[in-house]
Design a protein around this motif. Structure first.
Motif, mmCIF file in Angstrom:
data_model
loop_
_atom_site.group_PDB
_atom_site.id
_atom_site.type_symbol
_atom_site.label_atom_id
_atom_site.label_comp_id
_atom_site.label_asym_id
_atom_site.label_seq_id
_atom_site.Cartn_x
_atom_site.Cartn_y
_atom_site.Cartn_z
ATOM 1 N N ALA A 85 0.832 -1.211 0.000
ATOM 2 C CA ALA A 85 0.000 0.000 0.000
ATOM 3 C C ALA A 85 0.866 1.260 0.000
ATOM 4 C CB ALA A 85 -0.926 -0.006 1.213
ATOM 5 N N MET A 86 1.904 1.280 0.848
ATOM 6 C CA MET A 86 2.758 2.471 0.941
ATOM 7 C C MET A 86 3.572 2.680 -0.335
ATOM 8 S SD MET A 86 4.047 2.346 4.923
ATOM 9 C CE MET A 86 4.675 4.032 4.869
ATOM 10 N N LEU A 87 4.077 1.582 -0.922
ATOM 11 C CA LEU A 87 4.826 1.709 -2.173
ATOM 12 C C LEU A 87 3.906 2.109 -3.320
ATOM 13 C CD1 LEU A 87 7.248 -1.346 -1.891
ATOM 14 C CD2 LEU A 87 7.830 1.082 -1.693
ATOM 15 N N GLY A 88 2.649 1.637 -3.262
ATOM 16 C CA GLY A 88 1.674 2.050 -4.272
ATOM 17 C C GLY A 88 1.407 3.548 -4.199
ATOM 18 N N ILE A 89 1.274 4.064 -2.965
ATOM 19 C CA ILE A 89 1.070 5.507 -2.780
ATOM 20 C C ILE A 89 2.276 6.277 -3.299
ATOM 21 C CG2 ILE A 89 0.837 7.333 -1.040
ATOM 22 C CD1 ILE A 89 -0.778 5.315 0.640
ATOM 23 N N PHE A 90 3.490 5.741 -3.007
ATOM 24 C CA PHE A 90 4.707 6.402 -3.507
ATOM 25 C C PHE A 90 4.721 6.437 -5.030
ATOM 26 C CE2 PHE A 90 8.882 5.543 -5.393
ATOM 27 C CZ PHE A 90 9.501 6.748 -5.131
ATOM 28 N N ALA A 91 4.362 5.311 -5.662
ATOM 29 C CA ALA A 91 4.382 5.247 -7.131
ATOM 30 C C ALA A 91 3.417 6.265 -7.733
ATOM 31 C CB ALA A 91 4.036 3.834 -7.593
ATOM 32 N N VAL A 92 2.210 6.351 -7.155
ATOM 33 C CA VAL A 92 1.223 7.320 -7.649
ATOM 34 C C VAL A 92 1.739 8.747 -7.457
ATOM 35 C CG1 VAL A 92 -1.097 8.248 -7.274
ATOM 36 C CG2 VAL A 92 -0.733 5.776 -7.296
ATOM 37 N N THR A 93 2.344 9.001 -6.284
ATOM 38 C CA THR A 93 2.895 10.336 -6.007
ATOM 39 C C THR A 93 3.987 10.696 -7.006
ATOM 40 O OG1 THR A 93 2.432 10.056 -3.642
ATOM 41 C CG2 THR A 93 4.005 11.783 -4.254
ATOM 42 N N PHE A 94 4.873 9.725 -7.300
ATOM 43 C CA PHE A 94 5.958 9.982 -8.245
ATOM 44 C C PHE A 94 5.422 10.310 -9.635
ATOM 45 C CE2 PHE A 94 9.007 8.431 -11.441
ATOM 46 C CZ PHE A 94 10.080 9.232 -11.126
#
Length: 272
Positions: A194-203
């Protein structure tokens, strides 16, 4: 070539924002894993201690206030025979996914623990360390308890004669570390995903915004290059001119420069 330069600059600017966010994300995953591990072990301890106490009360309440008696290898409580009576602990094992044992003294007389062939591990002794503590009327808990080749989170509670402080044995309840950390692993993986998914979307969002800014700046640079070559019949895009940020300020300055040069050129032409 200019487009490639713009994309490289956009990527560099995006990474300047993304790398700190990634470090924060990874730190959050690590701290979350540690916290979740402590929480999981605490929950397991409370759960198995509660089950052990419930099993103790169930056995002490069987057949009224009759005492526990061991005679010729057979454990009874009044007229009720407990030896080979596995109904209670087998049911709890199936429902709660735990291992249970009843000890008389330091000897395991009833248990759900089995060897590789499926034979119950009865008539085996608890460790001296556990027996020394339980025989004083104290609970015993261990996170890493080795039993028959498997590591358990295990909890022991003293077993008393009904309506008495006389300790006759103990009840054990345990859950294997594989089960404990299996559930923890699933939770950590879900949290990390979930946290890496949020990071990917943010990037992706940051990269998109930076590319838009670079595209606008490239437009301003292109116009300045045209002005340098004497081309003045051009204007900045109205959508850029109406922006309220620094990019808009640059675009308006470029547009003002173009207008000023036009006026200078017009005045020179008129005077001539």
């Amino acid at each position: 070539m200019e487009k490639k330069k713009g994309l490289r600059l956009a990527l560099k600017l995006s990474l300047m924002v993304a790398i700190p966010i990634l470090l924060v994300t990874l730190t959050g995953i690590c701290l979350g894993t540690v916290k979740q591990g402590h929480l999981s072990r605490s929950l397991v301890e409370r759960e198995i201690s509660g089950i052990a106490r419930s099993v103790r009360e169930a056995y002490m309440g069987m057949n009224g206030n009759e005492p526990f008696t061991l005679k010729d290898g057979t454990l009874t409580k009044g007229a009720k025979t407990l030896t080979d009576n596995y109904e209670l602990i087998d049911k709890l094992k199936a429902e709660q996914d735990v291992e249970l044992s009843l000890f008389y003294g330091d000897t395991r007389l009833l248990t759900t623990l089995t060897d590789e062939s499926g034979k119950r591990e009865i008539n085996t002794q608890m460790s001296d360390e556990v027996y020394a503590q339980v025989s004083k009327g104290e609970d015993y808990y261990a996170r890493d308890l080795e039993l028959f080749g498997t590591t358990y989170a295990g909890y022991y509670v003293p077993l008393y004669q009904p309506d008495s402080n006389e300790i006759v044995g103990s009840i054990f309840c345990g859950r294997s570390q594989q089960q404990v950390f299996g559930g923890l692993k699933d939770t950590v993986f879900s949290m990390a995903a979930a946290m890496l998914g949020i990071f990917a979307v943010t990037f992706v969002i940051v990269l998109f915004l930076v590319i838009r800014i670079i595209k606008t700046l490239n437009g301003a640079v292109t116009n300045l290059n045209h002005v340098a070559k004497g081309v003045l019949n051009l204007d900045m895009s109205s959508s850029v001119l109406t922006r309220a940020d620094e990019v808009g300020d640059i675009a308006r300055s470029v547009q003002s420069l173009i207008h000023s040069l036009r006026e200078i050129l017009t005045n020179i032409t008129t005077s001539a």
